[in-house]
Design a protein around this motif. Structure first.
Motif, short mmCIF file in Angstrom:
data_model
loop_
_atom_site.label_atom_id
_atom_site.label_comp_id
_atom_site.label_asym_id
_atom_site.label_seq_id
_atom_site.Cartn_x
_atom_site.Cartn_y
_atom_site.Cartn_z
N VAL A 91 0.98 -1.30 -0.21
CA VAL A 91 -0.04 -0.02 0.14
C VAL A 91 1.10 1.32 0.37
CG1 VAL A 91 -1.74 1.55 1.00
CG2 VAL A 91 -2.24 -1.29 1.10
N ALA A 92 1.98 1.49 1.06
CA ALA A 92 2.93 2.05 0.76
C ALA A 92 3.63 2.69 -0.50
CB ALA A 92 3.57 2.52 1.98
N GLU A 93 3.87 1.52 -1.50
CA GLU A 93 4.45 1.85 -2.50
C GLU A 93 3.72 2.22 -3.81
OE1 GLU A 93 6.43 -1.99 -3.04
OE2 GLU A 93 8.39 -1.51 -1.90
N THR A 94 2.16 2.12 -3.10
CA THR A 94 1.02 2.40 -4.05
C THR A 94 0.84 4.06 -3.92
OG1 THR A 94 0.51 -0.04 -4.84
CG2 THR A 94 -1.31 1.68 -5.16
N LYS A 95 1.22 4.25 -2.63
CA LYS A 95 0.97 5.66 -2.40
C LYS A 95 2.20 6.66 -3.00
CE LYS A 95 -2.93 4.84 1.02
NZ LYS A 95 -4.10 4.95 0.05
N VAL A 96 2.85 5.95 -3.17
CA VAL A 96 4.62 6.51 -3.47
C VAL A 96 4.14 7.00 -4.98
CG1 VAL A 96 6.54 6.61 -4.28
CG2 VAL A 96 6.14 6.32 -1.34
N ALA A 97 3.82 5.38 -5.98
CA ALA A 97 3.51 6.41 -7.06
C ALA A 97 2.29 6.89 -7.45
CB ALA A 97 3.34 4.31 -7.66
N ARG A 98 1.27 6.89 -6.93
CA ARG A 98 0.02 8.21 -6.82
C ARG A 98 0.65 9.55 -6.52
NH1 ARG A 98 -5.53 6.52 -3.71
NH2 ARG A 98 -5.79 8.34 -5.31
N VAL A 99 1.79 9.74 -5.85
CA VAL A 99 2.12 11.25 -5.33
C VAL A 99 3.04 11.37 -6.53
CG1 VAL A 99 3.25 12.41 -3.96
CG2 VAL A 99 1.67 11.06 -3.03
N HIS A 100 3.82 10.48 -6.72
CA HIS A 100 5.09 11.26 -8.25
C HIS A 100 3.91 11.58 -9.64
CE1 HIS A 100 8.37 8.88 -5.91
NE2 HIS A 100 7.82 10.40 -5.20
N LYS A 101 2.77 10.04 -9.88
CA LYS A 101 2.42 10.07 -10.97
C LYS A 101 1.38 11.79 -10.91
CE LYS A 101 -1.31 7.96 -13.69
NZ LYS A 101 -2.42 8.39 -14.26
N LEU A 102 0.93 11.98 -9.95
CA LEU A 102 0.17 13.13 -9.42
C LEU A 102 0.52 14.11 -9.87
CD1 LEU A 102 -3.15 12.46 -6.75
CD2 LEU A 102 -3.14 13.09 -9.11
N ALA A 103 2.05 14.63 -8.83
CA ALA A 103 2.98 15.76 -8.85
C ALA A 103 3.91 15.50 -11.02
CB ALA A 103 4.22 15.39 -7.98
N GLU A 104 3.67 15.06 -11.15
CA GLU A 104 4.44 15.01 -12.40
C GLU A 104 3.83 14.94 -13.64
OE1 GLU A 104 6.60 11.11 -13.14
OE2 GLU A 104 8.36 11.36 -11.48
N GLU A 105 2.30 15.22 -13.28
CA GLU A 105 1.06 15.60 -15.14
C GLU A 105 1.09 16.68 -14.54
OE1 GLU A 105 -2.30 11.39 -14.11
OE2 GLU A 105 -2.36 13.77 -12.82
N ARG A 106 1.39 17.49 -13.21
CA ARG A 106 0.88 18.93 -12.79
C ARG A 106 2.87 19.43 -13.62
NH1 ARG A 106 -3.26 20.32 -9.91
NH2 ARG A 106 -2.71 22.27 -9.98
N GLY A 107 3.87 18.72 -13.77
CA GLY A 107 5.03 19.42 -13.99
C GLY A 107 5.31 19.80 -11.99
N TYR A 108 5.48 19.62 -11.52
CA TYR A 108 5.96 19.93 -9.88
C TYR A 108 6.96 18.43 -9.66
CZ TYR A 108 1.33 22.88 -9.71
OH TYR A 108 0.71 23.79 -9.91
N PRO A 109 8.63 18.80 -8.73
CA PRO A 109 9.04 18.17 -8.31
C PRO A 109 8.57 17.87 -7.27
CG PRO A 109 9.64 20.15 -7.87
CD PRO A 109 8.01 20.32 -8.25
N LEU A 110 7.50 17.07 -6.66
CA LEU A 110 7.27 16.69 -5.01
C LEU A 110 8.08 15.18 -5.32
CD1 LEU A 110 6.27 17.02 -2.76
CD2 LEU A 110 4.18 16.30 -3.71
N ARG A 111 8.45 15.10 -4.49
CA ARG A 111 8.88 13.49 -3.92
C ARG A 111 8.38 13.02 -3.07
NH1 ARG A 111 9.46 12.04 -8.42
NH2 ARG A 111 10.83 9.64 -7.86
N ALA A 112 8.49 11.81 -2.73
CA ALA A 112 8.08 10.56 -1.43
C ALA A 112 8.56 9.58 -1.76
CB ALA A 112 6.48 10.50 -2.29
N GLY A 113 8.90 8.95 -0.37
CA GLY A 113 9.26 7.73 -0.14
C GLY A 113 8.82 6.82 1.15
N VAL A 114 9.63 5.57 0.90
CA VAL A 114 9.26 4.83 1.66
C VAL A 114 10.01 4.55 2.54
CG1 VAL A 114 8.72 2.43 2.68
CG2 VAL A 114 7.37 4.05 0.64
#
Ligand code: TYC
Length: 117
Positions: A91-114
């Motif tokens: 679940v944690a890894e899925t959340k990270v992937a969702r964060v990166h996808k949403l941020a990249e779609e908007r062109g933001y450099p937001l990073r997440a990790g586990v």
């Protein structure tokens, strides 16, 4: 006439760890229950991702309410990183992937990790 507990006539059989082991039935001989390890999802600060975007992401991806989401975002903004939630690894890894996808779609450099709890 009351029947003998665990005796003839059915009902719950007596707890006999040796017999239960032989029969393969889960028993009280187990020393500890194993719970899956938990993992923190961390969000990292950056200079470009808008505060409102991080707040809405904490609400939508991590189920936070507006007040808690704002507090977490500000803690990350001031302290460099913060915990968005704690989950089992998949679940944690899925959340990270969702964060990166949403941020990249908007062109933001937001990073997440586990990180293991
Ligand atoms: N520092 C960002 C800003 O000032 C806001 C921000 C907060 C960015 C949290 C990322 O994980 C983050 N717009």
């Amino acid at each position: 006439m009351a029947s003998e507990p665990g005796g003839p006539g059915g009902g719950t059989p007596p707890l006999d760890p040796e017999r239960e082991r032989e029969s393969g039935v889960a028993t009280k001989t187990r020393k500890q229950v194993s719970r899956p390890p938990r993992f923190k999802v961390l969000l990292y600060n950056d200079d470009y991702t808008p505060m409102e975007f991080v707040v809405s992401l904490l609400e939508q991806v991590f189920g936070k309410g507006p007040s808690e989401a704002t507090q977490i975002m500000l803690a990350i903004h001031r302290g460099g990183h913060g915990v968005a939630g704690v989950y089992v690894l998949e679940v944690a890894e899925t959340k990270v992937a969702r964060v990166h996808k949403l941020a990249e779609e908007r062109g933001y450099p937001l990073r997440a990790g586990v990180e293991k709890e």
